[in-house]
Design a protein around this motif. Structure first.
Motif, PDB file in Angstrom:
ATOM      1  N   THR A 152     -33.984  78.727 -69.536  1.00  0.00           N
ATOM      2  CA  THR A 152     -34.162  77.430 -70.187  1.00  0.00           C
ATOM      3  C   THR A 152     -32.997  77.156 -71.124  1.00  0.00           C
ATOM      4  O   THR A 152     -32.678  77.982 -71.981  1.00  0.00           O
ATOM      5  CB  THR A 152     -35.488  77.425 -70.984  1.00  0.00           C
ATOM      6  OG1 THR A 152     -36.550  77.789 -70.111  1.00  0.00           O
ATOM      7  CG2 THR A 152     -35.762  76.062 -71.578  1.00  0.00           C
ATOM      8  N   ASP A 153     -32.371  75.989 -70.956  1.00  0.00           N
ATOM      9  CA  ASP A 153     -31.236  75.640 -71.809  1.00  0.00           C
ATOM     10  C   ASP A 153     -31.731  75.197 -73.195  1.00  0.00           C
ATOM     11  O   ASP A 153     -32.946  75.104 -73.425  1.00  0.00           O
ATOM     12  CB  ASP A 153     -30.320  74.630 -71.111  1.00  0.00           C
ATOM     13  CG  ASP A 153     -30.710  73.173 -71.244  1.00  0.00           C
ATOM     14  OD1 ASP A 153     -31.740  72.851 -71.880  1.00  0.00           O
ATOM     15  OD2 ASP A 153     -29.968  72.321 -70.710  1.00  0.00           O
ATOM     16  N   ALA A 205     -23.834  73.430 -78.286  1.00  0.00           N
ATOM     17  CA  ALA A 205     -24.792  74.465 -77.874  1.00  0.00           C
ATOM     18  C   ALA A 205     -24.991  74.448 -76.365  1.00  0.00           C
ATOM     19  O   ALA A 205     -25.073  75.505 -75.729  1.00  0.00           O
ATOM     20  CB  ALA A 205     -26.128  74.276 -78.594  1.00  0.00           C
ATOM     21  N   SER A 206     -25.031  73.265 -75.783  1.00  0.00           N
ATOM     22  CA  SER A 206     -25.216  73.160 -74.329  1.00  0.00           C
ATOM     23  C   SER A 206     -23.979  73.625 -73.575  1.00  0.00           C
ATOM     24  O   SER A 206     -24.093  74.303 -72.553  1.00  0.00           O
ATOM     25  CB  SER A 206     -25.566  71.719 -73.940  1.00  0.00           C
ATOM     26  OG  SER A 206     -26.842  71.393 -74.461  1.00  0.00           O
ATOM     27  N   ILE A 207     -22.799  73.304 -74.085  1.00  0.00           N
ATOM     28  CA  ILE A 207     -21.563  73.782 -73.459  1.00  0.00           C
ATOM     29  C   ILE A 207     -21.538  75.304 -73.492  1.00  0.00           C
ATOM     30  O   ILE A 207     -21.200  75.955 -72.491  1.00  0.00           O
ATOM     31  CB  ILE A 207     -20.318  73.176 -74.149  1.00  0.00           C
ATOM     32  CG1 ILE A 207     -20.216  71.682 -73.832  1.00  0.00           C
ATOM     33  CG2 ILE A 207     -19.048  73.897 -73.711  1.00  0.00           C
ATOM     34  CD1 ILE A 207     -19.180  70.940 -74.651  1.00  0.00           C
ATOM     35  N   ALA A 208     -21.923  75.896 -74.605  1.00  0.00           N
ATOM     36  CA  ALA A 208     -21.953  77.362 -74.714  1.00  0.00           C
ATOM     37  C   ALA A 208     -22.977  77.961 -73.746  1.00  0.00           C
ATOM     38  O   ALA A 208     -22.696  78.968 -73.086  1.00  0.00           O
ATOM     39  CB  ALA A 208     -22.263  77.775 -76.150  1.00  0.00           C
ATOM     40  N   PHE A 209     -24.156  77.359 -73.631  1.00  0.00           N
ATOM     41  CA  PHE A 209     -25.193  77.859 -72.729  1.00  0.00           C
ATOM     42  C   PHE A 209     -24.706  77.852 -71.282  1.00  0.00           C
ATOM     43  O   PHE A 209     -24.790  78.865 -70.585  1.00  0.00           O
ATOM     44  CB  PHE A 209     -26.467  77.009 -72.846  1.00  0.00           C
ATOM     45  CG  PHE A 209     -27.523  77.382 -71.845  1.00  0.00           C
ATOM     46  CD1 PHE A 209     -28.437  78.371 -72.128  1.00  0.00           C
ATOM     47  CD2 PHE A 209     -27.597  76.741 -70.613  1.00  0.00           C
ATOM     48  CE1 PHE A 209     -29.411  78.738 -71.202  1.00  0.00           C
ATOM     49  CE2 PHE A 209     -28.561  77.091 -69.679  1.00  0.00           C
ATOM     50  CZ  PHE A 209     -29.473  78.092 -69.976  1.00  0.00           C
ATOM     51  N   TYR A 210     -24.179  76.722 -70.810  1.00  0.00           N
ATOM     52  CA  TYR A 210     -23.740  76.631 -69.417  1.00  0.00           C
ATOM     53  C   TYR A 210     -22.476  77.468 -69.174  1.00  0.00           C
ATOM     54  O   TYR A 210     -22.245  77.917 -68.056  1.00  0.00           O
ATOM     55  CB  TYR A 210     -23.579  75.168 -68.988  1.00  0.00           C
ATOM     56  CG  TYR A 210     -24.930  74.520 -68.802  1.00  0.00           C
ATOM     57  CD1 TYR A 210     -25.671  74.749 -67.649  1.00  0.00           C
ATOM     58  CD2 TYR A 210     -25.514  73.745 -69.800  1.00  0.00           C
ATOM     59  CE1 TYR A 210     -26.937  74.207 -67.488  1.00  0.00           C
ATOM     60  CE2 TYR A 210     -26.777  73.195 -69.647  1.00  0.00           C
ATOM     61  CZ  TYR A 210     -27.484  73.431 -68.493  1.00  0.00           C
ATOM     62  OH  TYR A 210     -28.739  72.906 -68.333  1.00  0.00           O
ATOM     63  N   GLY A 211     -21.697  77.702 -70.207  1.00  0.00           N
ATOM     64  CA  GLY A 211     -20.572  78.628 -70.083  1.00  0.00           C
ATOM     65  C   GLY A 211     -21.066  80.041 -69.833  1.00  0.00           C
ATOM     66  O   GLY A 211     -20.569  80.747 -68.953  1.00  0.00           O
ATOM     67  N   LYS A 212     -22.081  80.451 -70.593  1.00  0.00           N
ATOM     68  CA  LYS A 212     -22.613  81.810 -70.485  1.00  0.00           C
ATOM     69  C   LYS A 212     -23.409  82.022 -69.203  1.00  0.00           C
ATOM     70  O   LYS A 212     -23.221  83.017 -68.509  1.00  0.00           O
ATOM     71  CB  LYS A 212     -23.529  82.094 -71.680  1.00  0.00           C
ATOM     72  CG  LYS A 212     -24.157  83.488 -71.645  1.00  0.00           C
ATOM     73  CD  LYS A 212     -25.137  83.696 -72.778  1.00  0.00           C
ATOM     74  CE  LYS A 212     -24.389  83.854 -74.071  1.00  0.00           C
ATOM     75  NZ  LYS A 212     -25.278  84.165 -75.205  1.00  0.00           N
TER      76      LYS A 212
END
Length: 148
Positions: free
Chosen positions: A115-116, A18-25
């Motif tokens: 917010t992540d 989920a964090s990888i997806a958030f920082y990717g987006k």
């Protein structure tokens, strides 16, 4: 090649994917390294935006006790105000827009906080003068050219 200088910031997260997806987006980052630590069993990922030799190290843990909260935050520069606005619209729809967007003028520029998944704050900016300030001070530190 040996790393010199500031190379990373490490953040605890509860869901690595989920964090990888958030920082990717929201920060245009991708994982360039993933592993499970053989001693702790902790899942780890290194994320970069490929603009400089710097990564965010995400460390998966059962819970996050110390969140990166204002005034502390990570900051990412966007290519335009429109990109900041588009990302803010997405964050608003996803319920993770924390503050902004707002225009604070130079040297801070146009900014917003999102917010992540674990509550850490990411600042989206346009028009901050970080690169300009770094370039100016680098020129000041260069030795004067010899006329000999």
């Amino acid at each position: 090649m040996t790393d010199i200088g500031f190379t990373h910031v490490a953040l605890p997260v509860t869901n690595l994917d989920a964090s990888i997806a958030f920082y990717g987006k929201y920060a245009n980052m991708e994982a360039v390294h993933r592993r499970t630590d053989p001693k702790t069993g902790e899942n780890v990922a290194w994320l970069t935006d490929h603009t400089r030799p710097f990564v965010i190290v995400l460390l998966q843990e059962p819970n996050v006790e110390h969140k990166l909260l204002p005034p502390a935050h990570l900051g990412v520069a966007c290519e335009s105000r429109e990109v900041v606005d588009r990302l803010c619209d997405q964050a608003r729809e996803e319920g993770c827009l924390n503050n902004g967007p707002a225009d604070a003028g130079p040297p801070i520029g146009y900014w917003a906080f999102v917010t992540d998944p674990d509550g850490h704050i990411l600042e989206l900016t346009y028009g901050q003068e970080v690169a300009l300030r770094v370039q100016e001070t680098a020129k000041e530190k260069q030795p004067a050219e010899s006329s000999v």
